[in-house]
Design a protein around this motif. Sequence first.
Motif, short mmCIF file in Angstrom:
data_model
loop_
_atom_site.label_atom_id
_atom_site.label_comp_id
_atom_site.label_asym_id
_atom_site.label_seq_id
_atom_site.Cartn_x
_atom_site.Cartn_y
_atom_site.Cartn_z
N ASN A 260 7.93 -0.45 -6.88
CA ASN A 260 6.77 0.41 -6.66
C ASN A 260 5.47 -0.32 -6.97
OD1 ASN A 260 7.38 0.22 -9.42
ND2 ASN A 260 6.43 2.19 -9.87
N TYR A 264 0.25 2.53 -6.27
CA TYR A 264 -0.47 3.66 -6.84
C TYR A 264 -1.98 3.43 -6.74
CZ TYR A 264 -2.09 7.24 -10.11
OH TYR A 264 -2.73 8.31 -10.67
N ILE A 271 3.52 7.20 -4.21
CA ILE A 271 4.01 5.95 -4.77
C ILE A 271 5.32 5.59 -4.08
CG2 ILE A 271 4.62 4.72 -6.87
CD1 ILE A 271 3.04 6.78 -8.43
#
Length: 330
Positions: A260, A264, A271
């Motif tokens: 990930n 963000y 995400i």
Amino acid sequence: MKKLSLAIIFVLGLFFSGCPAPFEYWRMQTSGEEGYLRLTKITSKDDLVDTESPIALSKDGSKIAFISWKSGKGDIYVRPLGTGSRALIQRTFSSETEYSPAFSPDGKQIIFSVYKEGSRKICLIQAEGGSAVRIITTSTPQNAQYPSFSPDGNLIAFNSYNVIWNPKANQWQIEDNSQFIWTYDLSTGSMTQYVQGLMPKFTPDGKNIVFKRLSQKGWYGLWMLNLSTGSETHIIGGEDWGVGTFDIAPDGNKIVFSSNKGTYEGRNTRINSNLWIVNTDGTNFMQMTFHPGDDICPAWSADGKYIYFLACRGEEKEGIMNIWQMEVGK
């Protein structure tokens, strides 16, 4: 992040949350960063590919195994590669849902995990014929998952975990510090416990095991265990991002993994997970995919030319995963 719920343990590579962005992120999105990639879709929505389980490639590159819901129960299916055939061969037929298949080096067997009779077990089946299932682990350890074969086919590596009841949360949870790496010797039936971690994979020379471990910051990073000396080496991991599912290149020099990292951008950002590549010594860290949908569960082809992975892209609605092939060269 001291305890993980049972629901999370089977999607450890997807440990991110957030609100979906206000666009259809699962559709094919134009991305300049992905312009150099040659992507080929291997399955279709009719194959009902499981959205969480890792996939597996045979060492000779002729077959791919994955979990499909065509039977309604989450069974292992095998598809030929490179022949033009789209035929699926169902290999498990139980009422339980199988997870995380892996081929033996000779391609004749498939190892997998399944929740059966009150605990998660490692089981073995033939890859091409028959329906007999050999149960590898029973009550010790309590639960076992993410199996993989050693290059010589003699050992199976997996990780254990224990579960405890949390009355405050009113649910079963993974017990702290209960995830350990194990090996099972197929010839003797003996098991050996090693270090804390999960999702173990042998390096191609059989001398090391690469695995994941939770950091004090609450994110998973990659580690390597030397089986002869017992020494551990940290490969990569971040303070604000984590490693999901991964695979080792056939030459042993690189690792591809989902992460990930860098997705963000605010509370309204979804995400998602992209694919990254890093050398096994932690150098040359490089992002491979940039699609706003999820790219997870990568598996390297035996010739090193391709990476196969699950992707939420190119569909008319969210929640559909398919297997894609990405050409990466040798």
